[in-house]
Each structure stands twice: as C-alpha cells, then as structure tokens.
Design an enzyme around this catalytic site. Structure first.
Site, short mmCIF file in Angstrom:
data_model
loop_
_atom_site.label_atom_id
_atom_site.label_comp_id
_atom_site.label_asym_id
_atom_site.label_seq_id
_atom_site.Cartn_x
_atom_site.Cartn_y
_atom_site.Cartn_z
CB CYS A 6 41.30 44.20 49.77
SG CYS A 6 42.25 45.69 50.02
N GLY A 32 36.45 41.60 46.41
CA GLY A 32 37.48 40.37 46.95
C GLY A 32 36.45 39.62 47.32
CG ASN A 107 42.43 48.75 47.95
OD1 ASN A 107 42.71 47.71 47.40
ND2 ASN A 107 41.60 49.35 47.68
N GLY A 108 45.97 48.23 48.20
CA GLY A 108 47.06 48.48 47.51
C GLY A 108 48.04 47.80 47.47
CE1 TYR A 248 35.65 43.18 35.12
CE2 TYR A 248 37.33 43.67 36.77
CZ TYR A 248 36.56 42.72 36.24
OH TYR A 248 36.29 41.54 36.50
CB SER A 289 33.21 43.22 32.48
OG SER A 289 33.15 42.32 31.10
CG ASP A 352 36.13 45.37 31.25
OD1 ASP A 352 37.17 45.12 31.52
OD2 ASP A 352 35.09 44.49 31.35
CB CYS A 388 49.38 47.15 37.32
SG CYS A 388 49.07 48.22 39.02
CB CYS A 441 48.34 48.80 32.96
SG CYS A 441 46.71 50.11 33.11
#
Length: 467
Positions: A6, A32, A107-108, A248, A289, A352, A388, A441
C-alpha cells in the site's frame, strides 16, 4: 510479480484536502492498484469514499468537490494477496467510539496478528475485516477511555510486532507512526501552511510540497493547530529498512530512507558490471523494472544500452482476458520485442530480481525464437531465498525459485547462457548506510520473528498478511 501492499497519504488543514489526497495517491499508484480510499474530517463530520480499482476509477469530481468535505484527509491505496479482495478490506479503516472518530491507514505487516486476534476475540472483540490493520482500531479503542488518544496509540503500538507505517485521523488531529525498526517509508512535507505525509516523496513533487524529513523509526508525529509535535514511542532499535524499496518498489524519482532511488539503482547496475562482465552486443532491460540498473551497467561496462523490448503503457487492469489457447497472452500484451535488434545478437538482460522465474522464462523463450545468438542475464539483487513477513509478496518459500535451486539450475530453467546475481556486498555498496537495511529475504536473518506457524495460519484463516 512482486507486490507492495500500500501507499499512504495525509494532509492537515488544507481547503482542498480531498483533492490533494487524490493527487497524492495518484502519484503513488505503483504502490497499490487494487483499492483506494479517502477519509475526510470537517470538524463535525467524518466522511469516506472507498472502492475497488485505480484511484481515477474510485473517485470522481462529485466526491472531491462536494462529498468529501473537510480540511483534513487521509488516503490509502492497496494490493492484496492472501486476504480476500473485498471492499470491506479497503482502507482507511473507519471506526467511531465515544467522542472519537478514527480512521487508520496502514502500510506493513504485523507478525503477531493471529496471536492478538485470538486473544481479543476471546475477550469479546468482533472483527469486521480480514486485515491485520483492524487490530490497531481495537487496541486504540480499548485504551482511549482511560487515556489520551496519543497515549492510546502508543499503547497499541506497544502490543503489536512487525512492520507498520501508520497514518491516523483522530478528530482534528493527524497522527503518523513508524515501527521501531522503520521497515516501511514515511515522510513529512509541507505545502503552504499545511503539513502533508506520504509513503514516498514523489507525492510531494506532484503537489509542489516541500519535503521536510523522513519520519524516524519508533517516532510518532501529532499534527494539530498548524503545530507538529514529535514523540519517541519505543526504545531505539537497529534500523531495518526494507531494501526492496530501493531495488524495486519505490518510484525512481522518490527519496526513500534518505536515498535517491534512481541513483541507488544505477549504482547496483554498475556494481553488477564490475562483478560479472560479459561480452554482449548491448545491454537491455525488461521495462520498466530493470531500466535504471541497466543504465548503470551500460555506463560502467561501456556497452550500448538498447530498449529491445517495448512496453505497452495503455494496458489497464481490465483488458479482455484471452481464451485458454492463447498461451502467454498476458505477457505478450504488456511488452513486445523490436525484432530487428534481436536476430544474431548477443544480448545482456538486466533485471531487478527473479522471484518465481516463470515470467522471465517466457520472455527469454521469445528472444530465442526470434534468433538471439546468446542471452545472458544480470540481476541487481541477491537471490531471494526466504519469505518476507514484513509486507512483501514473498510469503511462501515454495514460490521462490532460488530457495531450492542453485544459480546454474535457475539459468537452465530460464534458458540463459549465463546468470549472475548481485552480491550482498555489491548491493550494500550501493547505499549510503548499509547497516540500516533488512536483508531477511536474502539471508533468512529476521529482525522480528513471526509467531509460530504465522504464515500457515494466516493462509488457512484468510487473514491478510499486509496491506
């Protein structure tokens, strides 16, 4: 496809608050594309407009000019993955309790969602959505009866774990909060006498707002009566900012984590050229990208840069789906090769990242069919081997091609003559403060451990990992 969950925008004390929020979200549409929402407050009444789709599909002139009245606005744009794609999950999330009207945009991803949700349901809480963001409203409401709204927000943040950048509209106050590790970006700006908050500074640029500073990890800002107050909510923790914002997610014209995204991506490409040179006729990205890393690789290597794949910029989310026998149509409709640049050429692709490898495999196959002599690939981040839990769509290790395959196996699967991923050292050499980033990650070293069976439980119960 990688998904960022988001983007946030908020503005305090502006006569066109809703319209400013619209453009602030529009500038961040890349963060988003599934749903959008704006909530406004005029001093007496709180109003909302939310819907599924892109920002211009959700809002019209009636909403912005007449219905969303008020000088304070909070906006949100969202992707979904494991959570249901439903309007009830769109944000900002709006609740009323006592004299407080509260809108929350998040966001998260919280890592103790299931633990808290089960506890609160046992105590009588009733949840209306499948998003972890709703937890904040319950936790804040529980404490607001006995403390100020600032203290209630602080108490709520003390109970949650994981990644969160929050913007809250609380009657006439605008509150912004970041988790102690600072996983997700959030910035403070000003346009005239009005303060603005956004996930990325590209939103400020569109509105001709001044970028003042990043909101710090563990910090809470409270904006009221043209005044900004700062509070430290938690003990200082090591910064663990999401490096994928720079690789990214963020727009290249943004400043994120005090880094110019465009320059970071060029540095990643230059580091790739030093680590893994290859003889090729030209360097090319798959738009959009890999474009900026490809520019860096070209500049460092001295090899020409070509755009041998052309993106169709007019492909919307609702183009007519092909019949089953039209294989790979969804890939072909987005980018198309310049055939004269490909036959007999040694091509170096810079991208990327590789997540599952299926999309890039299809594109490489097409280049082979068009007569490319050699196809090499350089990737501007290390292999993604671990899921992640903080807000990226790498939620299952089984989806990650690098989790169970070595580099040679990945190259064979995709159909490449050679493949090289940027080293962790090369990646960190592309940023100014390498100790400040989360690399989970790539390494599996998680700054905040998820609760036991977190990912499995969330999938089974349709609880959204992040928005």
């Amino acid at each position: 496809m990688k998904k960022e969950y988001c983007g946030l925008f908020a503005i305090h004390d502006h006569p066109e608050a809703a319209r400013m929020a619209y453009f602030g979200l529009y500038a961040q549409q890349h963060r988003g594309q599934e749903s959008a929402g704006i909530v406004t407050w005029d001093g007496n009444t709180i109003r909302e407009q939310k819907g599924m789709g892109l920002v211009p599909e959700v809002f019209n002139e009636r909403h912005l000019g007449k219905e969303l009245k008020g000088r304070i606005a909070v906006g949100h744009i969202r992707y979904s993955t494991t959570g249901a794609s439903l309007i009830r999950n769109a944000q900002p999330f709006l609740v009323r309790f006592g004299d407080m009207q509260l809108a929350v945009a998040h966001n998260g991803n919280l890592t103790n969602t299931m633990e808290l949700r089960k506890k609160m349901e046992a105590e009588g809480s009733i949840f209306q959505t499948t998003i972890d963001s709703e937890l904040f409203t319950h936790l804040i409401a529980k404490n607001y009866a006995k403390m100020s709204i600032e203290e209630a927000v602080s108490a709520a943040c003390a109970e949650v774990k994981g990644a969160y950048s929050l913007v809250l509209l609380a009657n006439n106050k605008l509150i912004a909060v970041k988790d102690p590790h600072g996983f997700r970006p959030l910035a403070l700006g000003r346009v005239g006498d009005s303060y603005v908050i956004a996930s990325e500074t590209c939103a400020f640029d569109l509105l001709e707002a001044e970028f003042m500073r990043a909101i710090e990890p563990g910090e809470m800002l409270v904006i009221e009566d043209k005044c900004v107050k700062s509070y430290q909510l938690a003990e200082l923790a090591p910064k663990r900012q999401c490096i994928f914002e720079l690789i990214y997610f963020a727009r290249p014209d943004s400043i994120v984590f005090q880094e110019t995204v465009y320059e970071c991506r060029k540095k990643m490409g230059k580091a790739l050229a030093r680590e893994a040179p290859v003889e090729a006729d030209y360097v090319m990205p798959f738009p959009d990208s890999g474009m900026y890393a490809a520019v860096g690789y070209s500049q460092e290597s001295g090899q020409p840069y070509e755009t041998a794949m052309i993106r169709n910029h007019y492909v919307g989310r609702t183009f007519i789906q092909p019949t089953q026998d039209m294989r790979d149509f969804s890939v072909r409709v987005k980018i198309n090769p310049v055939k004269s640049l490909i036959r007999g050429k040694k091509i170096l692709i810079v991208d990327d990242s590789i997540v599952r490898g299926t999309t890039i495999r299809t594109r490489v196959k097409k280049l082979r069919e068009l007569g490319a002599a050699e196809i090499h690939m350089r990737v501007s981040c290390p292999p993604i081997r671990f899921p992640c839990f903080y807000g990226i769509d790498f939620s299952s290790k089984g989806e990650l091609i690098a989790a169970y395959n070595d580099i040679d196996e990945i190259a064979r699967f995709i159909g490449l003559d050679s493949l090289h991923y940027l080293s962790i050292e090369g990646l960190l050499g592309s940023v100014s403060k390498p100790d400040d980033y989360c690399l989970a990650c790539f390494t599996g070293d998680y700054p905040v451990q998820p609760c036991r069976d977190h990912n499995k439980m969330c999938l089974e119960n349709e609880i959204a990992l992040s928005w």
